[in-house]
Design an enzyme around this catalytic site. Structure first.
Site, PDB file in Angstrom:
ATOM      1  N   SER A 143       7.655  -1.669  -3.684  1.00 62.04           N
ATOM      2  CA  SER A 143       8.487  -2.846  -3.990  1.00 62.04           C
ATOM      3  C   SER A 143       9.964  -2.442  -4.083  1.00 62.04           C
ATOM      4  O   SER A 143      10.277  -1.252  -4.211  1.00 62.04           O
ATOM      5  CB  SER A 143       8.027  -3.391  -5.349  1.00 62.04           C
ATOM      6  N   TYR A 156       6.029  -4.445 -14.132  1.00 61.76           N
ATOM      7  CA  TYR A 156       5.931  -4.361 -12.663  1.00 61.76           C
ATOM      8  C   TYR A 156       6.779  -3.200 -12.137  1.00 61.76           C
ATOM      9  O   TYR A 156       6.326  -2.411 -11.302  1.00 61.76           O
ATOM     10  CB  TYR A 156       6.395  -5.701 -12.090  1.00 61.76           C
TER      11      TYR A 156
HETATM   12  P1  NAP Z   1      -0.185 -12.395  -3.598  1.00 62.24           P
HETATM   13  O1  NAP Z   1       0.235 -13.431  -2.618  1.00 62.24           O
HETATM   14  O2  NAP Z   1      -0.208 -12.753  -5.038  1.00 62.24           O
HETATM   15  O3  NAP Z   1      -1.627 -11.783  -3.174  1.00 62.24           O
HETATM   16  C1  NAP Z   1      -2.246 -10.824  -3.976  1.00 62.24           C
HETATM   17  C2  NAP Z   1      -3.618 -10.470  -3.429  1.00 62.24           C
HETATM   18  O4  NAP Z   1      -4.212  -9.468  -4.262  1.00 62.24           O
HETATM   19  C3  NAP Z   1      -4.594 -11.635  -3.401  1.00 62.24           C
HETATM   20  O5  NAP Z   1      -5.419 -11.515  -2.270  1.00 62.24           O
HETATM   21  C4  NAP Z   1      -5.408 -11.425  -4.695  1.00 62.24           C
HETATM   22  O6  NAP Z   1      -6.649 -12.081  -4.558  1.00 62.24           O
HETATM   23  C5  NAP Z   1      -5.500  -9.899  -4.715  1.00 62.24           C
HETATM   24  N1  NAP Z   1      -5.717  -9.251  -6.017  1.00 62.24           N
HETATM   25  C6  NAP Z   1      -4.951  -9.336  -7.146  1.00 62.24           C
HETATM   26  N2  NAP Z   1      -5.462  -8.582  -8.114  1.00 62.24           N
HETATM   27  C7  NAP Z   1      -6.577  -7.982  -7.600  1.00 62.24           C
HETATM   28  C8  NAP Z   1      -7.538  -7.075  -8.128  1.00 62.24           C
HETATM   29  N3  NAP Z   1      -7.478  -6.630  -9.393  1.00 62.24           N
HETATM   30  N4  NAP Z   1      -8.544  -6.647  -7.320  1.00 62.24           N
HETATM   31  C9  NAP Z   1      -8.621  -7.091  -6.032  1.00 62.24           C
HETATM   32  N5  NAP Z   1      -7.742  -7.943  -5.488  1.00 62.24           N
HETATM   33  C10 NAP Z   1      -6.736  -8.398  -6.265  1.00 62.24           C
HETATM   34  O7  NAP Z   1       0.757 -11.141  -3.465  1.00 62.24           O
HETATM   35  P2  NAP Z   1       1.697 -10.670  -2.251  1.00 62.24           P
HETATM   36  O8  NAP Z   1       3.036 -11.252  -2.469  1.00 62.24           O
HETATM   37  O9  NAP Z   1       0.998 -10.847  -0.948  1.00 62.24           O
HETATM   38  O10 NAP Z   1       1.809  -9.137  -2.640  1.00 62.24           O
HETATM   39  C11 NAP Z   1       0.930  -8.137  -2.138  1.00 62.24           C
HETATM   40  C12 NAP Z   1       1.446  -6.803  -2.617  1.00 62.24           C
HETATM   41  O11 NAP Z   1       2.792  -6.639  -2.207  1.00 62.24           O
HETATM   42  C13 NAP Z   1       1.466  -6.641  -4.144  1.00 62.24           C
HETATM   43  O12 NAP Z   1       1.174  -5.317  -4.490  1.00 62.24           O
HETATM   44  C14 NAP Z   1       2.897  -6.999  -4.499  1.00 62.24           C
HETATM   45  O13 NAP Z   1       3.290  -6.445  -5.710  1.00 62.24           O
HETATM   46  C15 NAP Z   1       3.619  -6.391  -3.334  1.00 62.24           C
HETATM   47  N6  NAP Z   1       4.952  -6.918  -3.062  1.00 62.24           N
HETATM   48  C16 NAP Z   1       5.169  -8.251  -2.904  1.00 62.24           C
HETATM   49  C17 NAP Z   1       6.457  -8.684  -2.572  1.00 62.24           C
HETATM   50  C18 NAP Z   1       6.808 -10.122  -2.374  1.00 62.24           C
HETATM   51  O14 NAP Z   1       8.009 -10.436  -2.317  1.00 62.24           O
HETATM   52  N7  NAP Z   1       5.852 -11.036  -2.212  1.00 62.24           N
HETATM   53  C19 NAP Z   1       7.469  -7.769  -2.408  1.00 62.24           C
HETATM   54  C20 NAP Z   1       7.197  -6.408  -2.610  1.00 62.24           C
HETATM   55  C21 NAP Z   1       5.932  -6.003  -2.919  1.00 62.24           C
HETATM   56  P3  NAP Z   1      -7.513 -12.522  -5.855  1.00 62.24           P
HETATM   57  O15 NAP Z   1      -6.589 -13.308  -6.747  1.00 62.24           O
HETATM   58  O16 NAP Z   1      -8.659 -13.338  -5.291  1.00 62.24           O
HETATM   59  O17 NAP Z   1      -8.000 -11.279  -6.481  1.00 62.24           O
HETATM   60  C1  GCO Z   2      10.569 -10.490  -8.811  1.00 65.33           C
HETATM   61  C2  GCO Z   2       9.752 -10.436  -7.555  1.00 65.33           C
HETATM   62  C3  GCO Z   2       9.738  -9.040  -6.951  1.00 65.33           C
HETATM   63  C4  GCO Z   2       9.056  -9.045  -5.617  1.00 65.33           C
HETATM   64  C5  GCO Z   2       9.018  -7.758  -4.880  1.00 65.33           C
HETATM   65  C6  GCO Z   2      10.358  -7.240  -4.512  1.00 65.33           C
HETATM   66  O1  GCO Z   2      10.221 -11.220  -9.710  1.00 65.33           O
HETATM   67  O2  GCO Z   2      11.630  -9.822  -8.840  1.00 65.33           O
HETATM   68  O3  GCO Z   2       8.478 -10.961  -7.700  1.00 65.33           O
HETATM   69  O4  GCO Z   2       9.371  -8.071  -7.838  1.00 65.33           O
HETATM   70  O5  GCO Z   2       7.756  -9.553  -5.724  1.00 65.33           O
HETATM   71  O6  GCO Z   2       8.182  -6.795  -5.450  1.00 65.33           O
HETATM   72  O7  GCO Z   2      10.226  -6.176  -3.647  1.00 65.33           O
END
Ligand code: NAP
Ligand code: GCO
Length: 262
Positions: A143, A156
């Protein structure tokens, strides 16, 4: 030589955790398109069933499991059913936005459990098989908060900072077995996890955080999950065989930018 062959994942089995939708789903789509067999997990039956339909609509025959990645026993049982995993993507993650002084230790631990301890559990479970088969790829979804802090995301940021270091440690400890462990650091990506930060105001104007991110991103937009296709295939394929312990930030330039002058 054929450079495109370097990116082929034919004959490989990938496990993408939390790939029911969002970033995990896009990563799985990309790996499938490069030839990998896709397995994935999530916790909710409803999410699993919908995801299986979504994969199938895209012509991907994915195998899905109900598995909470914080539970070592459930992870072990899932891996037994899958057989060998060549590519593990530790993507499942949650965020809780709570000011630190108001956050309970239990809430903090829940975030660290899913975002940091679970990648340890899943990696630990696949590494012996990777060693037996002569190598493997582990991709940890990090992240911006692996590098930066901000209000309300202490748990986080601690977990994602830790995940960056777990990445480097797995690379250090198992690189000699031809295992490459790298991270992808997505910028701000439009998924359900960030939906609240993009919700328009009652008067129809942009959410202030939405405007903030756009002004902080040289690309001038939020990312979409598909922006991660290329990094995922690169880090899962032979093309990255001498890349180990790195975090590839896919952030539209956020980490390079000091921000717009007032
Ligand atoms: P999301 O839309 O909330 O999707 C999260 C996924 O993880 C869902 O499929 C959820 O399904 C599953 N999940 C959550 N807890 C779990 C557990 N304990 N065991 C198994 N599955 C689990 O999140 P996203 O935005 O796609 O993010 C995916 C990853 O990228 C995360 O690690 C997040 O921190 C990271 N990330 C996101 C962003 C962003 O801007 N969106 C940026 C940087 C990094 P269920 O609820 O059915 O379990
Ligand atoms: C926040 C966001 C972020 C993103 C992501 C950034 O509240 O600042 O949710 O943490 O999800 O991880 O890279």
């Amino acid at each position: 030589m054929d450079v495109t062959e370097l990116f082929s994942l034919k004959g490989k089995t990938a496990l993408v955790t939390g790939a029911a939708y969002g970033i995990g789903f896009a990563i799985a789509e990309a790996l499938a398109s490069a030839g990998a067999k896709i397995t994935f997990c999530c916790r909710s039956r409803e999410h699993l069933d919908k995801a299986l339909c979504d994969y199938s609509e895209r012509g991907i025959s994915a195998q899905g499991f109900l598995c909470d990645v914080t539970d070592e026993k459930q992870v072990g049982e899932m891996l037994e059913k899958i057989g060998g995993v060549d590519i593990l993507v530790n993507n499942a993650g949650i965020i809780k936005r709570i000011p630190m002084t108001e956050m309970s230790a239990d809430s903090f631990k829940e975030v660290v459990d899913i975002d940091l301890v679970a990648p340890f559990i899943c990696s630990k479970a696949v590494i012996p098989g990777m060693i037996e088969r002569g190598g493997g790829k582990i991709i940890n979804v990090c992240s911006m908060m692996s590098e930066l802090g901000r209000e309300t995301v202490s748990a986080y940021a601690s977990a994602k900072g830790g995940l960056k270091m777990l990445t480097k440690n797995i690379a250090s400890e198992y690189g000699a077995y031809n295992i490459q462990c790298n991270g992808i650091g997505p910028g701000y990506i439009a998924t359900p996890q960030t939906a609240l930060l993009r919700e328009p105001q009652p008067d129809g104007t942009r959410h202030p955080f939405d405007s903030f991110i756009i002004s902080k991103t040289p690309a001038g937009r939020w990312g979409v999950p598909q922006d991660l296709y290329g990094a995922a295939v690169f880090l899962a394929s032979r093309a990255s065989d001498f890349v180990n312990g790195q975090i590839l930030y896919v952030d539209g330039g956020i980490l390079a930018y000091i921000g717009r002058q007032p």
